[in-house]
Design a protein around this motif. Structure first.
Motif, PDB file in Angstrom:
ATOM      1  N   GLU A  46       0.830  -1.201   0.000  1.00  0.00           N
ATOM      2  CA  GLU A  46       0.000   0.000   0.000  1.00  0.00           C
ATOM      3  C   GLU A  46       0.866   1.253   0.000  1.00  0.00           C
ATOM      4  O   GLU A  46       0.617   2.202  -0.753  1.00  0.00           O
ATOM      5  N   LEU A  47       1.897   1.257   0.829  1.00  0.00           N
ATOM      6  CA  LEU A  47       2.772   2.428   0.894  1.00  0.00           C
ATOM      7  C   LEU A  47       3.584   2.588  -0.383  1.00  0.00           C
ATOM      8  O   LEU A  47       3.787   3.710  -0.869  1.00  0.00           O
ATOM      9  N   GLU A  48       4.046   1.501  -0.950  1.00  0.00           N
ATOM     10  CA  GLU A  48       4.794   1.586  -2.211  1.00  0.00           C
ATOM     11  C   GLU A  48       3.928   2.193  -3.304  1.00  0.00           C
ATOM     12  O   GLU A  48       4.378   3.031  -4.090  1.00  0.00           O
ATOM     13  N   SER A  49       2.673   1.773  -3.348  1.00  0.00           N
ATOM     14  CA  SER A  49       1.746   2.302  -4.345  1.00  0.00           C
ATOM     15  C   SER A  49       1.475   3.784  -4.109  1.00  0.00           C
ATOM     16  O   SER A  49       1.475   4.594  -5.043  1.00  0.00           O
ATOM     17  N   ARG A  50       1.264   4.147  -2.862  1.00  0.00           N
ATOM     18  CA  ARG A  50       0.965   5.546  -2.534  1.00  0.00           C
ATOM     19  C   ARG A  50       2.160   6.447  -2.842  1.00  0.00           C
ATOM     20  O   ARG A  50       1.997   7.576  -3.303  1.00  0.00           O
ATOM     21  N   GLN A  51       3.360   5.964  -2.555  1.00  0.00           N
ATOM     22  CA  GLN A  51       4.546   6.800  -2.780  1.00  0.00           C
ATOM     23  C   GLN A  51       4.785   7.071  -4.261  1.00  0.00           C
ATOM     24  O   GLN A  51       5.406   8.066  -4.625  1.00  0.00           O
ATOM     25  N   LYS A  52       4.265   6.198  -5.119  1.00  0.00           N
ATOM     26  CA  LYS A  52       4.332   6.463  -6.563  1.00  0.00           C
ATOM     27  C   LYS A  52       3.301   7.505  -6.978  1.00  0.00           C
ATOM     28  O   LYS A  52       3.521   8.281  -7.910  1.00  0.00           O
ATOM     29  N   MET A  53       2.159   7.531  -6.290  1.00  0.00           N
ATOM     30  CA  MET A  53       1.087   8.483  -6.632  1.00  0.00           C
ATOM     31  C   MET A  53       1.299   9.854  -6.008  1.00  0.00           C
ATOM     32  O   MET A  53       0.999  10.875  -6.616  1.00  0.00           O
ATOM     33  N   TYR A  54       1.800   9.871  -4.770  1.00  0.00           N
ATOM     34  CA  TYR A  54       1.978  11.127  -4.032  1.00  0.00           C
ATOM     35  C   TYR A  54       3.465  11.476  -4.015  1.00  0.00           C
ATOM     36  O   TYR A  54       4.203  11.062  -3.130  1.00  0.00           O
ATOM     37  N   ARG A  55       3.869  12.221  -5.007  1.00  0.00           N
ATOM     38  CA  ARG A  55       5.279  12.570  -5.170  1.00  0.00           C
ATOM     39  C   ARG A  55       5.497  14.042  -4.796  1.00  0.00           C
ATOM     40  O   ARG A  55       4.671  14.902  -5.082  1.00  0.00           O
ATOM     41  N   TRP A  56       6.639  14.317  -4.190  1.00  0.00           N
ATOM     42  CA  TRP A  56       6.996  15.695  -3.833  1.00  0.00           C
ATOM     43  C   TRP A  56       7.495  16.451  -5.061  1.00  0.00           C
ATOM     44  O   TRP A  56       8.113  15.875  -5.948  1.00  0.00           O
ATOM     45  N   LYS A  57       7.239  17.758  -5.065  1.00  0.00           N
ATOM     46  CA  LYS A  57       7.736  18.593  -6.152  1.00  0.00           C
ATOM     47  C   LYS A  57       7.963  20.010  -5.628  1.00  0.00           C
ATOM     48  O   LYS A  57       7.191  20.504  -4.805  1.00  0.00           O
ATOM     49  N   GLU A  58       9.006  20.667  -6.120  1.00  0.00           N
ATOM     50  CA  GLU A  58       9.274  22.063  -5.748  1.00  0.00           C
ATOM     51  C   GLU A  58       8.537  22.989  -6.712  1.00  0.00           C
ATOM     52  O   GLU A  58       8.805  22.994  -7.913  1.00  0.00           O
TER      53      GLU A  58
END
Length: 674
Positions: free
Chosen positions: A135-147
């Motif tokens: 679940e976390l691996e999937s979420r980290q692909k969807m919710y990415r940080w950006k400047e």
């Protein structure tokens, strides 16, 4: 053969139902069920708001049900489905709840755990550990940080609202279209006939009433009637929509060379200015952050101006806070006079207008945008990236992250972007607001988000010395109620400080906020790790208070305090005066916003002050992420505490000409969503 009764609840949002094929698989400690078809096209199940039940018969007992897999397969066209929850009645009569509260899009599948909150240490089987990790691996692909801009807290990696994960999008994107909402607001306020009249000045103060009186309400009308008075000017620093800047003055700064001769006629206690400072009767508001910020140059036909004033205030014998000296620039000198209440009427009035305009800019960009919207987005992204749905802190925090990433993305898309709506009416548009956020980051500290600590740091904590600071009084009550709730939840799941230290998901969440939100700046004071239950309670209180109460305090009063344009000018069209005795009423009106900018400003503060449709206020948790009785009891206690605060505030506000209700819990939305 064993039979399970499965109940499926569909959301009530528009288009929440589905006509697609829906399959269910049960997974227990003793095995899997077969893949069961629950719904197919034209069966009229899973319609909006429906609760549908099915019997699922299996060959052998599955043991304890651990996971449910739901698959949706497209029939004809894309048909997203909002699944609220699933309940399972086992063959022995036990009921299991599987919260979802998510959209299932396209031909996707979703795997749910039962609703009991679990820390990482609680998962003993490989299958549950694997589910958590995936679940976390999937979420980290969807919710990415950006400047978005250098020096800003990082935000979501999405250029538009439509690029966001479906689960965090608004149900109706039109509902948060800033251009549409501002235009509608101007139509509703009957000011749309002026909205294109840029460069066209109003004739006098009374002329502003042409865009005002149709929608007057108690506070905004009172502001219109009393805005010129020193009492009203001072009162706003305590209980207006930007009550966070005033601080007790412990020493007159050298850059503000005020003398006793200048202010003697304003002091009422037969004390010197120095003695008044020592007794705690002098206060200061410094807009130094605006010094050097570029004014808006996007309209070549209108030159716009900014100032960085310093305002000295005095607590008189009636305990009212009133201004006694204003300097409109940071560097003293002959062309930067100190304006006084004893000066000519229009000199003093224009000086106060400049302070009010500067206050508006700090409020919009720092107090509101940076310190509630952008900070709350950091909390939201970190939560989705590092806390799985089964984690108790995800369940606790997710109601306070509702639509925050969506509203901020929409703002970057339409409002604060280059050539956005912010540029139309604001002197800090065209890039000035970006410079302000970059400068303000140095003061964005963890302690400054701890409400009681920040109030105390400014010397504003004494009710006896400053009796009419309702923002402080109500804020402390709400802070304590939230903290008590957080402590109750923490003690249910964390039996010791050691358990806090061992929670790798919590520590990853905290680290994400520090590294990406605060950009790894040690001076921010944000913790890199949390080691005790006490510290965790404070940390969660900071998050919930910021996303709910703090935002409410600085957002929903905007129409009340900023709709009378001379009290909160979003731009000034003439430079600050450099000498005394020359200001006229005509010069003041020429300095104030033109008709077009006034109307865009009015539409903005009206739209920003409105609650969402079906707003969820503090303590309202209709999505039952928690299923355990102790947490539900903690929620009930929380709501009771909030109700008591509502009663106290309601009683205090009775018969007040200027009631303060922005921190009444029944007017505090759970999250930053407007």
């Amino acid at each position: 053969m064993p039979s399970y009764t499965v109940t499926v609840a569909t959301g009530t949002q528009w288009f929440a139902g589905t006509d697609d094929y829906v399959y269910l698989t049960l997974q227990g400690t003793a095995g899997y069920s077969e893949r069961h078809l629950l719904d197919k096209p034209f069966y009229n199940d899973f319609e909006r708001g429906a609760v549908d039940s099915y019997d699922v018969t299996v060959e052998e007992d599955l043991g304890e049900i651990q996971l449910i897999k739901i698959e949706k397969r497209k029939y004809w066209y894309q048909d997203d489905w909002y699944l609220k929850y699933i309940t399972v009645k086992t063959p022995v009569g036990d009921y299991l709840e599987f919260p979802c509260y998510r959209w299932i899009t396209d031909e996707k599948e979703i795997v749910l755990r039962d609703g009991r909150a679990k820390l990482p240490r609680d998962d003993k089987t490989q299958i549950l550990k694997q589910h958590r990790r995936k679940e976390l691996e999937s979420r980290q692909k969807m919710y990415r940080w950006k400047e978005w801009h250098p020096g800003f807290p990082l935000s979501i990696d999405a250029h538009s609202h439509s690029e966001l994960p479906r689960d965090i999008q608004f149900d109706n994107e039109k509902g948060i279209d800033f251009i549409l909402n501002y235009t509608k607001a101007m139509e509703n306020l009957y000011v749309n006939r002026f909205m294109h009249m840029f460069q066209s000045s109003w004739s006098d103060f009374a002329d502003f009433e042409r865009i005002f009186v149709r929608i007057s309400n108690t506070i905004s009308e009172y502001v219109m009637q009393h805005w010129k008075e020193d009492f009203m000017f001072g009162y706003q620093f305590l209980n207006g929509c930007n009550p966070v800047l005033i601080r007790k003055c412990t020493e007159i700064p050298k850059k503000l060379p005020v003398t006793m001769d200048m202010v003697e006629c304003s002091l009422e206690r037969n004390l010197t200015l120095e003695e008044e400072v020592k007794q705690g009767n002098i206060f200061i508001v410094d807009y130094e952050l605006l010094d050097g910020v570029d004014a808006n140059k996007t309209d070549p036909c209108t030159v716009q101006y900014l100032a960085a004033p310093i305002c000295l205030l005095y607590k008189n014998l009636e305990n009212k806070i009133v201004p006694i000296a204003i300097q409109l620039g940071q560097k003293p000198g002959p062309d930067n006079p100190i304006f006084l209440p004893s000066d000519a009427t229009y000199d003093w009035l224009l000086a106060k207008i400049w302070v009010r305009s500067s206050d508006f800019h700090i409020h919009q960009t720092v107090t509101h945008l940076l310190r509630t919207h952008l900070v709350s987005e950091v909390f939201s992204i970190a939560m989705f990236r590092q806390l799985p749905a089964v984690h108790p802190l995800f369940k606790l925090l997710v109601p306070h992250m509702r639509f925050t990433i969506a509203i901020n993305t929409k703002a970057r898309e339409q409002l604060i972007c280059e050539c956005g709506l912010f540029d139309k009416a604001n002197a800090t548009g065209g890039g000035g607001h970006v410079q302000m956020v970059q400068k303000a980051m140095k003061d964005l500290t963890y302690s400054s988000l701890c409400f009681p600590e920040e109030i105390k740091a400014k010397g504003m904590d004494s009710k006896e010395d400053i009796p009419y600071y309702y923002y402080r009084d109500d804020g402390i009550k709400v802070w304590e109620a939230i903290k008590s709730f957080a402590e109750d939840v923490i003690h249910i799941y964390y039996e010791s400080d050691e358990v806090v230290c061992e929670d790798v998901e919590l520590q990853a969440f905290v680290k994400d906020i520090y590294v990406y939100g605060m950009r790894g700046v040690k001076a921010s004071g944000f913790p890199k790790m949390i080691r005790t239950r006490e510290t965790l309670a404070e940390y969660l209180t900071v998050i919930i208070f910021t996303t709910s109460a703090q935002h409410a305090a600085v957002n929903f009063g905007q129409y009340d305090w900023c709709s009378w344009i001379p009290n909160a000018p979003p731009t000034m069209r003439c430079p600050p005066p450099t000498e005394k005795g020359t200001v006229t009423i005509e010069q003041i009106v020429e300095s104030l916003p033109d008709r077009g900018r006034s109307c865009w400003h009015l539409g903005a503060v009206w739209a920003l002050s409105q609650f969402q449709d079906k707003e969820l206020f503090l303590g309202m948790y209709p999505d039952e992420h928690f299923v355990e009785k102790p947490v539900k009891e903690a929620m009930a206690k929380f709501r009771k505490n909030l109700d008591e605060i509502v009663n106290i505030i309601t009683e205090r506000n009775k018969n007040k000409k200027l009631p303060y209700y922005y921190l009444s819990p029944d007017r505090i939305p759970n999250s930053v969503a407007v």
